[in-house]
Scaffold this active site. Structure first.
Site, mmCIF file in Angstrom:
data_model
loop_
_atom_site.group_PDB
_atom_site.id
_atom_site.type_symbol
_atom_site.label_atom_id
_atom_site.label_comp_id
_atom_site.label_asym_id
_atom_site.label_seq_id
_atom_site.Cartn_x
_atom_site.Cartn_y
_atom_site.Cartn_z
ATOM 1 N N SER A 187 44.033 37.833 19.017
ATOM 2 C CA SER A 187 44.540 36.803 18.281
ATOM 3 C C SER A 187 45.962 36.729 18.179
ATOM 4 C CB SER A 187 43.930 36.519 16.866
ATOM 5 O OG SER A 187 44.364 37.405 16.139
ATOM 6 N N ASP A 193 42.737 35.354 22.201
ATOM 7 C CA ASP A 193 41.856 34.385 21.547
ATOM 8 C C ASP A 193 42.743 33.252 20.776
ATOM 9 O OD1 ASP A 193 39.582 33.501 20.241
ATOM 10 O OD2 ASP A 193 39.906 34.986 18.479
ATOM 11 N N HIS A 194 42.376 31.891 20.995
ATOM 12 C CA HIS A 194 42.986 30.801 20.562
ATOM 13 C C HIS A 194 44.515 30.911 20.843
ATOM 14 C CE1 HIS A 194 39.691 29.337 18.033
ATOM 15 N NE2 HIS A 194 39.274 30.642 17.869
#
Ligand code: G3H
Ligand code: 13P
Ligand code: ZN
Length: 309
Positions: free
Chosen positions: A50, A82-83
């Site tokens: 992330s 991620d994201h």
């Protein structure tokens, strides 16, 4: 063996009704625990990073640790962002060697989400990298979302088809009632499987992704609380629901909170039982084993990706 994309993994997973675990990584022990489980289960893995993890660890350390994990295990491993919030972070990860990125435009309008996702897809595909998009917003912690607000936040099946066609994404994260963290439902867990089935039918053969998919395993919550933690009301997605999702076109299941709980519960227990200890290896080693056991359980009994390489 070098990093792979999720293309083949998702194709096999879709055809055989199982899912690949996408586990968030932040340090060496987490990576080692996860890949040891993957090695024993002969399962492909997605290791995801992330923005917070990049900030915490400095991305080069995580990338090098994942390279070491591949060299050590020979497993097919995807290194995934991620994201990703915007084009810039996706580009930075692509340029530094990630094999997969997520552009999360779910906070934008439909048209803006399409615009930014398409921009990332064009760049990623030119470098051989795959892209996950997201449509719909993950639920907050409030359960019993009313139908009208459900329609406003859960993934709309027709929009999902248009989104995939117009952006060219390789996989799509859908909102059907899960949420991030340890407090997903107030009373009874419930996911909108009817909606998932419609999306799966409309997007026939296209890989879907489930975020916020930790089970918030009761044994780790109990252990945290037994050894000084305060996690009242923690609740996640039951494992039978994850199995069901995996059989319905969900090829990637995201797990972070369960890793955090396994690690923290084990360290809490160790330090309370051994107040004289101050060697970090003494508590990080059992935490790493707890992660390995938890991930192995998920792969074998929930995701169903054992023996698929
Ligand atoms: O979806 C969120 C993941 O659990 C990552 O969390 O942003 O705190 O690293 P983080
Ligand atoms: P959990 O908080 O349920 O583990 O979800 C993790 C996730 O979706 C990472 O993108
Ligand atoms: Zn997520």
């Amino acid at each position: 063996m070098s990093l792979v994309t999720s293309k083949e993994m998702f194709k096999n997973a879709y055809q055989n009704g199982y899912a690949i675990g996408a586990f968030n990584v932040n340090n060496m022990e987490i990576i080692q625990g996860i890949v040891e489980a993957g090695r024993e289960e002969k399962s492909p893995l997605i290791l995801q990073v992330s923005a917070g993890a990049r900030k915490y660890a400095n991305p080069i350390y995580l990338r090098k640790l994942v390279e070491a994990a591949i060299e050590d295990t020979g497993l097919p491993i995807v290194l995934h962002l991620d994201h990703g919030d915007d084009f810039e972070i996706c580009k930075a990860c692509i340029d530094s060697g990630f094999s997969s990125v997520m552009i999360d435009g779910s906070r934008f309008s439909f048209e803006e989400n399409i615009r930014v996702t398409k921009e990332v897809v064009e760049y990623a595909h030119s470098k051989g990298v795959v892209v996950e998009g997201e449509l719909g917003k993950l639920a907050g912690v409030e359960d019993a979302v009313k139908v009208s607000s459900k329609d406003a936040t859960y993934t709309d099946p027709d929009q999902a088809v248009e989104f995939v066609e117009r952006t060219g994404v390789d996989s799509l994260a859908v909102a059907i009632g899960t949420s991030h963290g340890a407090y997903k439902f107030k009373e009874k867990p419930s996911l909108d499987f009817e909606r998932l089935q419609i999306i799966t039918n409309k997007l026939a053969g296209f890989p879907l992704v489930l975020h916020g998919a930790s089970t918030v395993m009761p044994e780790f919550v109990a252990k945290c609380n037994e050894f000084g933690g305060k996690l009242p009301g923690a609740m996640g997605v039951p494992e039978d629901m994850l199995r069901k999702a995996a059989s319905m076109g969900v090829c990637k299941i995201n797990i972070d909170t369960d890793l955090r709980l396994a690690m923290t519960a084990t360290i809490r227990e160790f330090l309370i039982k051994h107040p004289e200890e101050f060697d970090p290896r003494k508590y990080l080693a059992p935490a790493r084993t707890a992660i390995k056991d938890m991930v192995q359980h998920k792969i074998k009994n929930v995701l169903g990706s054992s023996n698929s390489i």
